[in-house]
Design an enzyme around this catalytic site. Structure first.
Site, mmCIF file in Angstrom:
data_model
loop_
_atom_site.group_PDB
_atom_site.id
_atom_site.type_symbol
_atom_site.label_atom_id
_atom_site.label_comp_id
_atom_site.label_asym_id
_atom_site.label_seq_id
_atom_site.Cartn_x
_atom_site.Cartn_y
_atom_site.Cartn_z
ATOM 1 N N SER A 165 41.604 -16.173 13.582
ATOM 2 C CA SER A 165 43.096 -17.111 13.111
ATOM 3 C C SER A 165 42.690 -18.025 12.408
ATOM 4 O O SER A 165 41.994 -18.744 11.483
ATOM 5 C CB SER A 165 43.783 -16.519 14.637
ATOM 6 N N ASP A 216 47.632 -5.547 15.575
ATOM 7 C CA ASP A 216 48.140 -6.427 15.156
ATOM 8 C C ASP A 216 48.139 -6.367 13.535
ATOM 9 O O ASP A 216 46.737 -6.081 12.402
ATOM 10 C CB ASP A 216 46.484 -7.165 14.346
ATOM 11 N N HIS A 243 47.581 -10.065 17.821
ATOM 12 C CA HIS A 243 46.412 -10.432 17.263
ATOM 13 C C HIS A 243 45.234 -11.266 17.622
ATOM 14 O O HIS A 243 44.337 -11.408 17.252
ATOM 15 C CB HIS A 243 47.598 -11.708 16.548
#
Length: 265
Positions: A165, A216, A243
């Site tokens: 991320s 995601d 995610h």
């Protein structure tokens, strides 16, 4: 008269046999249907697998001086007897915006890597956990330099870089500028993948494991599409995961991680 006496004797014998059968039948039934206590215990023992062996892994912490100071956690590689050994590879773990280096300790990733012969180094990125924020990280080059400082200070030569991320702000520029210094790259739905051209991606020769959660559909799907332009990549799509897919499916994630690392040795 004798005939009548004989019939009475026969009837008496039949009656006696009936009474004896009635008295003995419960004990016969009980003996044939209920296992002994020893048999029951044996069944319980056979159905209970022995507990798996456990190895205590020490996770040490430290802080590198500089602007900003960088807090980190480290797990050194050990063998099956718990003795420290030389690392097969060095794995540097970054983290997402809602997490810190502590996440990898709590998830068991640091211990897993150590017990499989890898040195694991997880850092708190500036402004997260125990690493203070800094105004000196406004450009890609600043963030690349920070990663280089971290690795050089801790003696990391050719790292496997794991980056979920938000940490893509650090890892993707580093991959583009210093991909030859990485033994492997594990992006997990990172940010920043839209900033580069197909030609730039295709010039990178670093073995890459692209990981994302099937649920995601935003950053995971977007980064997957862009990172597939890397020529030496494989993909792990974790079904039913969001995610932070490594949090939703840690067992599957850890297995994919170990499989990838084993191919790099």
């Amino acid at each position: 008269m004798n005939f009548l006496r004989n019939r009475l004797v026969v009837l008496g014998l039949v009656l006696l046999a009936t009474v004896l059968l009635y008295l003995l039948l419960p004990s016969i039934r009980q003996g044939s249907m209920e296992p002994s206590l020893d048999v029951q215990r044996m069944g319980l023992v056979a159905a209970s697998p022995p507990p798996p062996p456990t190895i205590n892994v020490s996770v040490r912490t430290g802080q590198l001086p500089g602007d900003p100071p960088l807090f980190f956690r480290e797990a050194l590689p050990i063998d099956g007897a718990g003795r420290q050994i030389l690392p097969k590879l060095q794995v540097v773990l970054l983290h997402g915006q809602a997490f810190t280096s502590k996440t990898w300790e709590e998830l068991g990733t640091l211990a897993l890597l150590a017990t499989n012969g890898y040195q694991a180094l997880a850092m708190d990125l500036p402004g997260f956990g125990n690493s203070p924020d800094s105004d000196a990280l406004k450009t890609d080059q600043n963030r690349v330099d920070l990663l280089r400082r971290f690795m050089e200070a801790l003696g990391v030569r050719t790292a496997v870089l794991l980056s979920p991320s938000m940490s893509g702000h650090y890892s993707i520029p580093f991959l583009m500028k210093h991909g030859t210094q990485l033994h492997g790259f594990i992006p997990i739905a990172p940010v920043g993948t839209r900033s580069y051209t197909p030609q730039q991606y295709q010039s990178i020769q670093t073995p890459t494991l692209i990981v994302f959660g099937a649920l995601d559909t935003n950053l995971g799907a977007q980064s997957h599409k862009n990172l597939m332009q890397l020529p030496h990549h494989s993909v792990v799509k974790l079904e039913g995961a969001r995610h932070a897919c490594y949090m939703d499916k840690p067992r599957e994630f850890h297995q994919a991680l170990l499989d990838f690392l084993s191919k790099l040795q």
